[in-house]
Scaffold this active site. Structure first.
Site, PDB file in Angstrom:
ATOM      1  N   SER A 187       0.952  -1.171   0.029  1.00  0.00           N
ATOM      2  CA  SER A 187      -0.011   0.123  -0.006  1.00  0.00           C
ATOM      3  C   SER A 187       0.767   1.218  -0.095  1.00  0.00           C
ATOM      4  CB  SER A 187      -1.019   0.347   1.195  1.00  0.00           C
ATOM      5  OG  SER A 187      -0.080  -0.048   2.425  1.00  0.00           O
ATOM      6  N   ASP A 232      -3.750   8.310   7.501  1.00  0.00           N
ATOM      7  CA  ASP A 232      -4.709   7.476   8.276  1.00  0.00           C
ATOM      8  C   ASP A 232      -3.638   6.543   9.214  1.00  0.00           C
ATOM      9  OD1 ASP A 232      -3.424   5.370   7.118  1.00  0.00           O
ATOM     10  OD2 ASP A 232      -4.852   4.935   5.608  1.00  0.00           O
ATOM     11  N   HIS A 288      -0.648   5.137   6.973  1.00  0.00           N
ATOM     12  CA  HIS A 288       0.079   5.391   5.737  1.00  0.00           C
ATOM     13  C   HIS A 288       0.559   6.981   6.028  1.00  0.00           C
ATOM     14  CE1 HIS A 288      -2.550   2.026   4.585  1.00  0.00           C
ATOM     15  NE2 HIS A 288      -1.376   1.746   4.044  1.00  0.00           N
TER      16      HIS A 288
END
Length: 353
Positions: free
Chosen positions: A37, A328, A331
């Site tokens: 991610s 968040d 990340h």
């Protein structure tokens, strides 16, 4: 207005710090990305998984405010690197139907949020395993050959710069979550060795396809992610030092692997991108970087939310993500991605551009 000014300032600073874009573009025909991610440009949008970010407020600071599937308020480090190389400012996801081989000829992202070096990691949230990323890469080379001819395709593949960013999920989503049972099979030091072997297999596989100029990103200070701090309530929400030590130990083994592979695979230029110390410096001295919050993410409460728990209806989401390290609970913000891109261009990618 202040936020837009800061964004413009940092963008210009990035360009001033980098080599000539024209010269870099001439040497680097494409940027090719593998991983999780931290670099997924939207591949998870196209698969059946709960781990997605193709909705607001993700992407709110990208031009047009369009959520793309990037786990960030804006662009990723790979996007900034691509732009600095004179390539497009957004690296397209390979599975995105809005792009085709004409776009991928200058850059492509095979990464999938939630994946890892261990195939068991990708099973946790039903995402794309790393071996499948390699298969997509092989398919990409065949498509590229049909588009530009085999000789030109091989030139692009061999002269492209490769970014690999992966490994955190193997520990936090797999080993320490107790979901896969790996903690019963391995002591943590043994699991590190197991992952290093998987990294060797992966790197050898993409080398065989044609990859030569590769930057492998170190693990960051994963014990300092807001999600991990939240679980560490008994110690005041501090960073989990055990996890940070694992990251440091893994990084040492990764550097040894890099040296070993460069000695055994002719023509391989595999380099180590050191992000651990840089991220920790920001966490320990945030005011020097214009950061006000290092313990929580900007989105929602910032303590545990990511993906669908980070939505546009939460009234607690911050107004200015540039004041935060994390977007968040897992990340980094676009601001930090920009800084990590600068660091990567100065270190592991310097000789390639």
């Amino acid at each position: 207005m202040a936020s837009r000014f800061r964004n413009l300032f940092f963008h210009r600073l990035l360009l001033l710090c980098l080599p000539s874009l024209a010269a870099a573009s001439a040497r680097v025909p494409a940027l090719i990305v593998f991983g999780d991610s931290t670099v997924d440009a939207g591949n998870n949008n196209q698969i059946q998984t709960v781990l997605k970010s193709n909705f607001s407020p993700y992407g709110r600071d990208i031009a047009g405010g369009r959520p793309t599937g990037r786990f960030c308020n804006g662009r990723l480090a790979t996007d900034f690197i691509s732009e600095a190389l004179g390539l497009p400012p957004l690296v397209p996801a390979y599975l995105d139907p809005d792009y085709g081989i004409k776009d991928f000829a200058q850059g492509v992202c095979f990464a999938s949020a939630g994946t890892g070096l261990d195939n068991a990691t990708s099973d946790v949230l039903s995402v794309i395993p790393l071996w499948q990323e390699v298969e997509y890469f092989k398919e990409y080379r065949r498509r590229l050959g049909r588009y530009v001819g085999k000789a030109r395709a091989m030139h692009i593949v061999r002269e492209a710069v490769y970014i690999v960013s992966i490994g955190t999920n193997d520990f936090l989503e797999n080993y320490y979550s107790y979901v896969t049972g790996r903690f019963r099979e391995f002591k943590v030091e043994e699991f590190e060795d197991f992952l290093i072997d998987r990294a060797a297999d992966f790197l050898t596989a993409i080398y065989t396809v044609g990859a030569r100029k590769i930057s492998f990103t170190s693990l960051g200070a994963m014990g300092c992610l807001p999600l991990e701090r939240t679980t560490n309530v008994l110690h005041g929400g501090d960073c989990i030092e055990e996890y940070n030590k694992v990251a440091r130990d893994f990084n040492v083994k990764l550097q040894a692997l890099i040296h070993r592979l460069c000695s055994s695979l002719p023509g391989l230029k595999l380099r180590y991108a050191p992000v651990y110390d840089g991220l920790l410096r920001i966490i320990q001295n945030p005011s020097a970087y214009g950061i006000e919050n290092v313990a929580e993410g900007c989105c929602a409460t910032g303590k545990f939310e990511m993906g669908y728990l980070c939505d546009q209806w939460n009234p607690l989401t911050c107004k200015d993500a540039d004041e935060y390290i994390f977007w968040d609970a897992f990340h980094p913000t676009e601001k930090i991605n920009r800084m990590m891109a600068q660091a990567t261009l100065r270190t592991s990618l310097a000789e390639f551009i």
